[in-house]
Design an enzyme around this catalytic site. Structure first.
Site, PDB file in Angstrom:
ATOM      1  CG  HIS A  90       8.034   7.745   4.848  1.00  0.00           C
ATOM      2  ND1 HIS A  90       7.827   7.288   3.568  1.00  0.00           N
ATOM      3  CD2 HIS A  90       6.877   7.518   5.510  1.00  0.00           C
ATOM      4  CE1 HIS A  90       6.587   6.821   3.449  1.00  0.00           C
ATOM      5  NE2 HIS A  90       5.984   6.946   4.620  1.00  0.00           N
ATOM      6  CB  CYS A 131       2.814  10.764   1.046  1.00  0.00           C
ATOM      7  SG  CYS A 131       1.181  11.525   1.115  1.00  0.00           S
ATOM      8  NE  ARG A 165      -1.316   2.669   2.588  1.00  0.00           N
ATOM      9  CZ  ARG A 165      -0.902   3.877   2.936  1.00  0.00           C
ATOM     10  NH1 ARG A 165      -0.992   4.878   2.085  1.00  0.00           N
ATOM     11  NH2 ARG A 165      -0.367   4.085   4.129  1.00  0.00           N
TER      12      ARG A 165
HETATM   13 MG    MG Z   1       3.786   6.501   4.866  1.00  0.00          MG
END
Ligand code: MG
Length: 307
Positions: free
Chosen positions: A211, A242, A17
């Site tokens: 991240h 993102c 995802r």
């Molecule tokens: Mg993320």
């Protein structure tokens, strides 16, 4: 080993995802299914497999229902669906997700760009989703996103993170995640956020999501583990980002994290060699070099000395 570190850390694989959503070329459903199966075979037991968001906004996730339909149900494996509103929850429920995650962004500007609503509206939507999930017997957790900094508003005060964590806790998540969505955090922030959230929510299990945009991801993971956090997100190969945050790059690579934890004597239940193979396979599928270091360097085996 001292008691300084937990004995076991659970890793939530977010590659299918959070990892794939930032890929510009749409990855086929079959490839996603192979990716998820390989992660489960490696020993991962919680895996974010899709997001149930507007396919016009995130085309990579347009096949969420097809992915869920084709996944084999496996005992003890949670297939997690990301939802951002009630409609997304209903899709995730119909598709058979065993766990849902909702995200509330700590800054209003980013929440508006990410999910078209104010932070307060998303907190209200989360409360409604949590009630529906509890009634349906679906595990529900929530993430406080951009907790370490916002691409539009800059600094995010820890007090704001704590306030949002307290408000989302009212709806009874089984866990709250704290996310450095854009990869600006540093280890000292991790320790402070853990301590300040625990002061107000001492019983709430915490998960962290990092991240590696500025190369601090693994150091932040270390800081979280040192602070007693036992659940971390990671993505195989370190893919990700993102779509609604400028210059956000990959999650921390699952295999790099497992390597570090293994050598610290912290169990994960995940087979490192299988992860590395999956990372290399993923790199071939995407047709470009991906960030993970272990897929380049391999594991390190200390050879027994012989006489
Ligand atoms: Mg993320």
């Amino acid at each position: 080993m001292s008691d300084r570190f937990p004995k076991f850390v659970e890793i939530v694989e977010v590659g299918p995802r959070d990892g794939l959503q930032n890929e510009s070329a749409v990855v086929g459903t079959e490839t996603k299914l192979k990716f998820i199966a390989a992660a489960v075979d490696a020993g991962i037991r919680r895996i974010e497999v899709a997001s149930f968001v507007n396919p016009k906004r995130v085309p990579q996730m347009a096949d969420a229902e097809d992915v869920l339909k084709a996944l084999p149900r496996r005992d003890g494996v949670q297939y997690v669906g990301l939802v951002l509103n009630r409609k997304g929850f209903e899709r995730a429920q119909a598709a058979g997700c065993t766990e849902i995650g909702m995200a509330v962004v700590a800054s209003d500007t980013f929440n508006q760009r990410n999910q078209g609503a104010s932070t307060a509206d998303s907190i209200a939507a989360w409360a409604e989703i949590a009630r529906a999930a509890h009634a349906a017997g679906i595990r529900a957790q929530v993430t406080v996103s951009a907790a370490f900094g916002c691409p539009f508003e800059g600094d995010v005060p820890v007090a704001r993170v704590v306030e949002i964590a307290e408000r989302v806790a009212e709806a009874g998540p089984f866990e709250i995640a704290i996310a450095d969505t854009i990869g600006v955090g540093v280890p000292s922030q991790v320790g402070e956020i853990v301590a300040r959230v625990r002061e107000r929510l001492p019983q709430m299990p915490l998960r962290f999501h990092f991240h590696n945009t500025r190369n601090t991801g693994l150091a932040n993971a270390y800081a979280a583990v040192e602070a007693g956090v036992t659940v971390l997100d990671a993505s195989i190969g370190g893919i990700g980002g993102c779509p609604f945050a400028p210059a956000a790059t990959g999650n921390i690579p699952t295999e790099d994290l497992v390597y570090m934890l293994n050598r610290m004597g912290i169990a994960t239940g995940i087979d490192l060699a299988s992860l590395i193979n999956t990372g290399r396979w993923l790199q071939d599928q995407l047709g470009r070099t991906i960030p993970g270091m272990l897929i380049k360097a391999g594991d390190f085996h200390v050879r027994p000395t012989t006489v």
